[in-house]
Design a protein around this motif. Structure first.
Motif, short mmCIF file in Angstrom:
data_model
loop_
_atom_site.label_atom_id
_atom_site.label_comp_id
_atom_site.label_asym_id
_atom_site.label_seq_id
_atom_site.Cartn_x
_atom_site.Cartn_y
_atom_site.Cartn_z
N THR A 100 0.92 -1.35 -0.04
CA THR A 100 0.00 -0.20 -0.14
C THR A 100 0.91 1.23 0.19
O THR A 100 1.71 1.08 0.57
N PRO A 101 0.39 2.22 -0.72
CA PRO A 101 1.29 3.39 -0.84
C PRO A 101 1.70 4.08 0.62
O PRO A 101 2.64 4.73 0.53
N PHE A 102 0.81 4.03 1.55
CA PHE A 102 1.13 4.66 2.75
C PHE A 102 1.44 3.51 3.81
O PHE A 102 0.81 2.51 3.77
N LYS A 103 2.45 3.86 4.50
CA LYS A 103 2.89 2.91 5.82
C LYS A 103 2.92 1.50 5.73
O LYS A 103 2.00 0.57 6.13
N SER A 104 3.73 1.22 4.62
CA SER A 104 4.03 -0.23 4.47
C SER A 104 5.53 -0.16 4.09
O SER A 104 6.30 0.45 3.78
N LEU A 105 5.66 -1.54 3.95
CA LEU A 105 7.34 -2.00 3.74
C LEU A 105 7.63 -1.67 2.48
O LEU A 105 8.88 -0.55 2.25
N TYR A 106 7.29 -1.87 1.32
CA TYR A 106 7.76 -1.41 -0.11
C TYR A 106 6.89 0.04 -0.50
O TYR A 106 7.36 0.85 -1.18
N GLY A 107 5.75 0.22 0.19
CA GLY A 107 5.08 1.66 -0.28
C GLY A 107 5.82 2.79 0.05
O GLY A 107 6.07 3.67 -0.61
N LYS A 108 6.56 2.84 1.48
CA LYS A 108 7.20 3.89 1.86
C LYS A 108 8.37 3.45 2.58
O LYS A 108 9.38 4.20 2.80
N GLY A 109 8.43 2.28 3.01
CA GLY A 109 9.77 2.05 4.15
C GLY A 109 10.97 1.68 3.79
O GLY A 109 12.02 2.13 4.05
N VAL A 110 10.97 1.02 2.28
CA VAL A 110 12.38 0.87 1.81
C VAL A 110 12.28 1.48 0.48
O VAL A 110 11.34 1.41 -0.37
N LYS A 111 13.77 1.62 -0.14
CA LYS A 111 13.62 2.02 -1.66
C LYS A 111 13.61 0.77 -2.38
O LYS A 111 12.82 0.86 -3.44
N SER A 112 14.27 -0.46 -2.04
CA SER A 112 14.07 -1.57 -2.68
C SER A 112 14.19 -3.05 -2.38
O SER A 112 13.72 -3.91 -2.85
N SER A 113 14.65 -2.99 -0.96
CA SER A 113 14.98 -4.26 -0.35
C SER A 113 14.32 -4.21 1.08
O SER A 113 14.65 -3.24 1.64
N LEU A 114 13.84 -5.44 1.67
CA LEU A 114 13.52 -5.59 2.99
C LEU A 114 14.84 -5.50 3.92
O LEU A 114 14.57 -5.16 5.02
N LYS A 115 15.73 -5.88 3.31
CA LYS A 115 16.93 -5.90 4.02
C LYS A 115 17.64 -4.88 4.52
O LYS A 115 18.23 -4.54 5.34
N GLU A 116 16.93 -3.58 3.88
CA GLU A 116 17.39 -2.34 4.41
C GLU A 116 17.17 -2.14 5.70
O GLU A 116 17.67 -1.19 6.29
N ILE A 117 15.96 -2.61 6.13
CA ILE A 117 15.58 -2.32 7.66
C ILE A 117 15.10 -3.44 8.57
O ILE A 117 15.08 -3.45 9.72
N LEU A 118 15.04 -4.70 7.84
CA LEU A 118 14.57 -5.74 8.41
C LEU A 118 15.55 -7.07 8.55
O LEU A 118 16.23 -7.11 7.44
N ASP A 119 15.50 -7.82 9.38
CA ASP A 119 16.36 -9.14 9.35
C ASP A 119 15.42 -10.10 8.59
O ASP A 119 14.46 -10.44 9.17
N PRO A 120 15.93 -10.43 7.63
CA PRO A 120 14.89 -11.49 6.68
C PRO A 120 14.78 -12.86 7.50
O PRO A 120 13.67 -13.50 6.98
N ASP A 121 15.65 -13.12 8.28
CA ASP A 121 15.57 -14.70 9.05
C ASP A 121 14.52 -14.40 10.27
O ASP A 121 14.04 -15.65 10.64
N LEU A 122 14.10 -13.27 10.68
CA LEU A 122 13.14 -13.08 11.41
C LEU A 122 11.70 -12.58 11.14
O LEU A 122 10.86 -12.18 11.85
N ILE A 123 11.74 -12.95 9.81
CA ILE A 123 10.17 -12.75 9.29
C ILE A 123 9.51 -14.03 9.01
O ILE A 123 9.94 -14.93 8.43
N ASP A 124 8.28 -14.23 9.57
CA ASP A 124 7.32 -15.47 9.54
C ASP A 124 6.55 -15.59 8.40
O ASP A 124 6.07 -16.64 7.93
N GLY A 125 6.30 -14.47 7.70
CA GLY A 125 5.10 -14.42 6.57
C GLY A 125 5.19 -13.04 5.94
O GLY A 125 5.63 -11.99 6.75
N VAL A 126 4.31 -12.85 4.98
CA VAL A 126 4.08 -11.37 4.49
C VAL A 126 2.59 -11.42 4.15
O VAL A 126 2.14 -12.28 3.23
#
Length: 403
Positions: free
Chosen positions: A174-200
């Protein structure tokens, strides 16, 4: 081992299908104070449980405002009154539905391009009470929903895991308040530990095929949830999960596909029905190119980039096939043309729950209660064959009448 014991062991290991909606808000607490300010006043915890169990026919729900102390108190009251009880494998049973205790949190640490929402779930009241106490040192108002968390996303992930919790980024496009909408430029690894994500969580404007254009998401189970702000919106998106029985542990196993547990099917609205599917001008709703910096029709610079266009920017997956459960385009009954409140009540009176009507009631039984045309709509909806007019810029799409 006796034949009786062998039969019992085999029976204990049978996996069954259950419906789950893991993103439901609370509008008001037991003191009539607001929790999710934009949610309906009658969206109380007890009403959510009753609606899910009695009318929706949902087996597993996640209430993601359970970090609020007053919501926890309402759960304790239900347990004290004998209307609910905690399960050994995590979760709380109320009638025919199991409640998982969750919290939606707004993260905006120094590495974020903008705020994003995440969902955190915990197995017991004791665990989420510890989490709430921890949050009070990092959040200004624990009593309200989706509040700003002051800390890093990774610190939050580690705390959730310390408390044996589940961590899922919410409505990620979603364009507002979401991982790819506003949170990161291109990758979740910019702010999250990918090994500690259980689902999307996909959100209302995307589906499995769209999300799998991003290679780093291939390792995660996708969930589809309602983000309900009112009782009727519960289960506007949901999933069918194969597990032994609804519980926190079995939900975790399904996310990680342990011993046959898995998401069997995702049910969601066609992404074109989502409010943010296409890029449009906010003022006049003119469809625009994602490259436009102002509206070509009215000149406004208030432009919302659609989910479809944002995913195209991020797409980097190769041609290899990702094994996913089917994603079935479906809408709640209230969205169907010619189906008003009185007709809805007639259907519920005849067939008990919305899940039963959507999934199981045969056409010849439907036409005993409603018109043949409406029965046809229900079957078309069951099979994912409704005609859609796309939405965008904060306006939902529409189901089109079919003669």
């Amino acid at each position: 081992m006796s034949a009786e014991h062998k039969f019992q062991e085999k029976n204990d290991n049978i996996l069954k299908s259950y419906f789950a909606d893991m993103h439901i808000h609370i509008g008001r607490d037991l003191y009539n104070h607001p929790v999710k300010i934009t949610a309906a006043k009658n969206l109380t915890l007890t009403n959510v449980l009753r609606e899910s169990s009695r009318r929706k026919g949902i087996n597993l729900i996640g209430v993601i405002d359970s970090q609020a102390p007053a919501v926890q108190q309402e759960i304790k009251n239900l347990i004290k009154e004998g209307e609910a009880y905690e399960l050994e494998d995590g979760g709380i049973r109320f009638e025919h539905v199991i409640l998982l205790l969750g919290s939606e949190i707004e993260v905006y640490d120094d590495e974020c391009q903008g705020p994003l929402h995440v969902l955190c779930y915990f197995p017991t009241l004791a665990k989420i009470e510890i989490f709430s106490e921890w949050l009070t040192t990092r959040m200004k108002n624990i009593t309200l929903s989706s509040q700003r968390y002051y800390g890093t996303a990774k610190e939050l992930q580690h705390k959730v895991k310390e408390l044996a919790g589940i961590f899922i980024p919410a409505h990620v496009f979603t364009p507002f308040k979401s991982l790819y909408g506003k949170g990161v430029k291109s990758s979740l690894k910019e702010i999250l530990d990918p090994d500690l994500i259980d689902g999307v969580e996909l959100g209302l404007s995307s589906d499995t095929e769209m999300a799998d254009q991003i290679e780093e998401l291939h390792d995660y189970t996708f969930v589809s949830n309602s983000d309900a702000h009112s009782l009727p919106k519960i289960a506007r998106e949901y999933q069918e999960i194969l597990m032994k029985e609804p519980s926190f542990k079995e939900f975790y196993y399904a996310l990680h596909q342990v011993e046959g547990r898995k998401i069997q099917r995702n049910f969601g609205m066609n992404p074109q029905l989502g409010k943010y599917h296409t890029t449009v001008c906010v003022d006049c709703l003119e469809a625009l190119s994602p490259r436009d910096d102002k509206c070509t029709s009215c000149g406004s610079k208030k432009i919302v980039k659609g989910v479809f266009d944002r995913i195209k920017e991020l797409a980097n997956a190769q041609e290899e096939i990702v094994s996913r459960p089917p994603y079935i385009y479906q809408v709640p009954l209230e969205y169907l043309p010619k189906l008003g409140p009185k007709t809805f009540e007639k259907l519920i009176s005849s067939f008990q729950t919305e899940m039963n009507i959507i999934h199981h009631v045969p056409h010849d039984e439907l036409i005993e209660v409603v018109s043949e045309k409406l029965a046809d709509y229900i079957i078309r909806n069951r099979e994912g064959r409704m005609s859609i007019k796309a939405g965008g810029g904060g306006k939902y799409g529409k189901i089109e009448n079919v003669d």
